[in-house]
Enzyme design. Sequence first.
Site, PDB file in Angstrom:
ATOM      1  N   LEU A   9       0.881  -1.161   0.000  1.00 42.34           N
ATOM      2  CA  LEU A   9       0.000   0.000   0.000  1.00 42.34           C
ATOM      3  C   LEU A   9       0.922   1.215   0.000  1.00 42.34           C
ATOM      4  O   LEU A   9       1.889   1.252   0.756  1.00 42.34           O
ATOM      5  CB  LEU A   9      -0.888   0.015   1.254  1.00 42.34           C
ATOM      6  CG  LEU A   9      -1.959  -1.075   1.367  1.00 42.34           C
ATOM      7  CD1 LEU A   9      -2.724  -0.911   2.674  1.00 42.34           C
ATOM      8  CD2 LEU A   9      -2.919  -1.024   0.189  1.00 42.34           C
ATOM      9  N   ASP A  10       0.624   2.199  -0.838  1.00 35.65           N
ATOM     10  CA  ASP A  10       1.523   3.345  -0.896  1.00 35.65           C
ATOM     11  C   ASP A  10       1.448   4.157   0.399  1.00 35.65           C
ATOM     12  O   ASP A  10       0.585   3.945   1.251  1.00 35.65           O
ATOM     13  CB  ASP A  10       1.255   4.208  -2.126  1.00 35.65           C
ATOM     14  CG  ASP A  10      -0.129   4.820  -2.152  1.00 35.65           C
ATOM     15  OD1 ASP A  10      -0.581   5.327  -1.109  1.00 35.65           O
ATOM     16  OD2 ASP A  10      -0.771   4.791  -3.218  1.00 35.65           O
ATOM     17  N   LYS A  11       2.346   5.086   0.529  1.00 36.27           N
ATOM     18  CA  LYS A  11       2.517   5.841   1.771  1.00 36.27           C
ATOM     19  C   LYS A  11       1.233   6.520   2.230  1.00 36.27           C
ATOM     20  O   LYS A  11       0.926   6.565   3.429  1.00 36.27           O
ATOM     21  CB  LYS A  11       3.621   6.878   1.577  1.00 36.27           C
ATOM     22  CG  LYS A  11       3.970   7.700   2.792  1.00 36.27           C
ATOM     23  CD  LYS A  11       5.114   8.660   2.484  1.00 36.27           C
ATOM     24  CE  LYS A  11       5.489   9.505   3.685  1.00 36.27           C
ATOM     25  NZ  LYS A  11       6.614  10.428   3.387  1.00 36.27           N
TER      26      LYS A  11
ATOM     27  N   THR B 261      -1.915   5.678   1.446  1.00 34.68           N
ATOM     28  CA  THR B 261      -3.080   4.793   1.540  1.00 34.68           C
ATOM     29  C   THR B 261      -3.141   4.123   2.908  1.00 34.68           C
ATOM     30  O   THR B 261      -2.128   3.708   3.459  1.00 34.68           O
ATOM     31  CB  THR B 261      -3.033   3.724   0.436  1.00 34.68           C
ATOM     32  OG1 THR B 261      -2.988   4.361  -0.842  1.00 34.68           O
ATOM     33  CG2 THR B 261      -4.241   2.812   0.499  1.00 34.68           C
TER      34      THR B 261
END
Length: 306
Positions: A172-174, A176
């Site tokens: 999961l990106d930073k 999210t």
Amino acid sequence: MAYLCRQILQKIMNRERKSNDSRRAGRTAGRMGRADTRSPKREVRTATIRKTGPKETKETGAEKSNGTDKIRLNKFLSNAGICSRRDADGYIEAGLVSVNGTVVTELGTKIEPGDDVRFNGERIRGEKKVYIVMNKPKNYVTTMSDPHAEHCVIELINRSLCPERVFPVGRLDKATTGVLLLTNDGELAEKLTHPSYMKKKIYHVWLDKSIRSQDLDRLVKGIKLEDGTVYADEAAIVDNDKEQIGIEIHSGKNRVIRRMMEALGYRVRKLDRVYFAGLTKKKLSRGQWRFLTDEEVIMLKTGMYE
């Protein structure tokens, strides 16, 4: 179609809002921020390779030579809970793995029982398999090797409660938030993240403006991105607010939700994953985590849920 997604997302959100919901309370109490009494103590013996019969040898990639079972180095690293097999290949090529004092960079290398295998200079030892679900907070990365990251999700794991070395399953990106699985079970991680297994994910998306009904349809019909066309399984408005939508999707492409919305002319203000392969973040505040129940582990391993 949109009705189904709306019902699934609304059901999950409603469950999270019920503070008096006591289902499985006995199983989850004590796991969140406290030691899990069912978690056995960490094993300190060196990881060993179990001998297999002819049928299993064919399936696992191990081979029998001169009475000794061999196993691929990347599989050994995965079984020891270091990372997935795919990540292990990258570590091997980078020269971070040695066998009996010699750095190994050739993919496909096989080792024998008793070999001294080290990762970053540390000898690899066997560990009990553990499984954790976390409600990932914002501004934490899931990439364990990012030197520029201020915070990694691993920092949120209390080592006195979970001494085993776990790693995030998928990314999961930073920015999210939401459901994140962590484990030291490389085989399961491979199964859950490989594109061919198509595990279901549901996202709650906040947009910078109201979405048009035709764009909801376009999400399902397919959005052409630079790395291929991506299809949402379902897409629906949440809480009668056109700036909030729920998206059900199976694709595992990087930043796929944000890129799909950008292609339609929208900016994602907030993104929260509420469902992954049967798991939700029910009763977990941001940054909290718990061990999975035995039933949940079986669910993941058997593929009971998408």
